[in-house]
Design a protein around this motif. Sequence first.
Motif, short mmCIF file in Angstrom:
data_model
loop_
_atom_site.label_atom_id
_atom_site.label_comp_id
_atom_site.label_asym_id
_atom_site.label_seq_id
_atom_site.Cartn_x
_atom_site.Cartn_y
_atom_site.Cartn_z
N ASN A 67 22.81 -13.28 24.25
CA ASN A 67 22.71 -11.99 23.60
C ASN A 67 21.64 -12.03 22.54
O ASN A 67 20.98 -13.03 22.35
CB ASN A 67 24.07 -11.57 23.01
CG ASN A 67 24.59 -12.57 22.01
OD1 ASN A 67 23.81 -13.34 21.45
ND2 ASN A 67 25.89 -12.58 21.79
N SER A 69 21.73 -12.32 19.50
CA SER A 69 21.91 -13.28 18.41
C SER A 69 21.78 -14.71 18.90
O SER A 69 22.02 -15.65 18.17
CB SER A 69 23.30 -13.10 17.77
OG SER A 69 24.30 -13.39 18.69
N ASP A 90 37.08 -9.02 19.84
CA ASP A 90 36.30 -8.93 18.61
C ASP A 90 37.01 -8.14 17.52
O ASP A 90 36.39 -7.45 16.72
CB ASP A 90 34.91 -8.31 18.87
CG ASP A 90 33.86 -9.37 19.15
OD1 ASP A 90 33.89 -10.41 18.48
OD2 ASP A 90 33.03 -9.15 20.05
N ASP A 218 33.45 -12.77 19.88
CA ASP A 218 32.13 -13.11 20.40
C ASP A 218 31.07 -12.65 19.41
O ASP A 218 30.45 -13.45 18.73
CB ASP A 218 31.91 -12.49 21.77
CG ASP A 218 30.52 -12.79 22.31
OD1 ASP A 218 30.06 -13.92 22.14
OD2 ASP A 218 29.90 -11.88 22.89
N LYS A 219 30.88 -11.35 19.31
CA LYS A 219 29.85 -10.82 18.41
C LYS A 219 30.17 -11.12 16.94
O LYS A 219 29.27 -11.30 16.13
CB LYS A 219 29.68 -9.32 18.61
CG LYS A 219 29.11 -8.94 19.98
CD LYS A 219 28.97 -7.44 20.13
CE LYS A 219 28.41 -7.07 21.50
NZ LYS A 219 28.30 -5.60 21.67
N ASP A 371 25.29 -14.89 12.41
CA ASP A 371 25.27 -13.85 13.43
C ASP A 371 23.97 -13.04 13.38
O ASP A 371 23.57 -12.43 14.38
CB ASP A 371 26.45 -12.89 13.23
CG ASP A 371 27.78 -13.54 13.58
OD1 ASP A 371 27.78 -14.46 14.42
OD2 ASP A 371 28.81 -13.14 13.00
#
Length: 503
Positions: A67, A69, A90, A218-219, A371
Amino acid sequence: MITAIATDLEGIKHFNQHPAEVEVQHELPVTGNDGISLKNLKHTRQRPEYESTQNYTPGEFSDQSSNSSGNINVYSNTDGLTADNIEFPDGGLKAWLTVMGSFLGLTASFGIFNSTSAIETYIANNQLENVSASVVGWVFSIYMAMSLLCGIFTGDLFDMKGPRIPIFLGGSLVFLGVFTTASCTKVYQFILALGLVCGLGIGFQVSSLIGIISHWFDKKRGMATGIATVGGSVGGAIFPIILKKLYSSLGFPWAMRVLAFILAFFEILALVLVVPRFPPKKFHHDKKIPLYKRTIKFLKNTVDLKGLKDPRFAYCTLGVCLSETFLSCSLTYYGSYALAKGNSESTSYLLITILNAMGIFARVAAGYLSDKIGKFNMMTIMVFFSSLFCLIIWLPFGHTTGGLYAFSVIYGISSAGVLSLIPLCLSQISRVEDFGKRYSTAYLAAAFGCLIGVPISGLFIGSHPTSRNYDNYIIFISALGFASVCSWVLSRMYAVKLRLCVY
């Protein structure tokens, strides 16, 4: 996060029948390993066998996506993952309760780990006052090594059975180890109680307490992990104060017993709040196979030695080893260093508290920034400045009380995020289902680093340390830190070369 999925049942059937050929459609902008922006890609790729991914070069993995990041995720149908377990909430009540449970568990485990200097300072000047710093160092090197080494078993146990069994076993051993440390007076007794039993207890649960967050996030994984690992700084800040008060009022034996019950309280809360996300994996074994063969097979499946053929993981593992050894060596003798420079016992414990307290906000900030700017980028920055501050503040100004206060603040901020960033960096280059195994492998290396690193630091200090001895000790641990920086840079380089990008 990008996932390779079929759009209907027929697509899934075709995917299972022809695993070598996968149609992957990216409907959102993504960034590849080489930092190049990719949009609306639709093409057919050949899935490589797992063995072929070991000799890694950047961009080689055809089923690997990342992704924006830089968080790399590798999924394949043959790995047993489904569309359900590659979706990350998330957030949500269960996810944040898990973060809180992880926070409390790490307050107990990492908290006592970060308070070793408060214990070393006391026993080195009381029960073991006639023992050299190098010999005393073996108590804490074995303690740290066992804390890290035990992950070789519990990483795979977490992957198969979930987090609660390792947390229960680990919490029980931590309580037993700290409680029995109260009665120790000899080196071998401290090694057995604190080094082996307590060390095993911490190692049993840390993989689960940290790894469970990667199942829910995740994010926001960096921020969530940063919040959870703040527990280590909170424990490292409050436990030295508690011990100092209890040493004075109750004496060492009851101080340790009271601490054991405090740790048990945190462990019970962690056990209740941590929520497993996936059901335990079914594990079948042939009873006809001898126990020793099953044990050998278990160990082979637990340690990801083949993964070391991937230079990203190999240098990442070396970075973990050197970083952990660097931090362990610097913290173990910090209180004794302050006493040797003429500071009072109260000042020495306060310096330890300040150093750990600075990490409370620094760990959250490091997770959040990771992040934004990338996990490996953030790790490299923090380890570099931690090593630099040892040379430009601790070495020249450590003989003054003001210099030690300044170093405690600055070093506490710069080093705090290292431990919370390690699992993030490992998860970035690992499949979800392999995280526990790779985490265990990396910390197996770190365990041996700490096992020999702390006593070597004690050799630099000696039995009757002088200013020159302590200066050599600081230079040694600074060299470990800069070697760690080189390892993180090399791991990043094999992933994205020398491109300036979020990774």
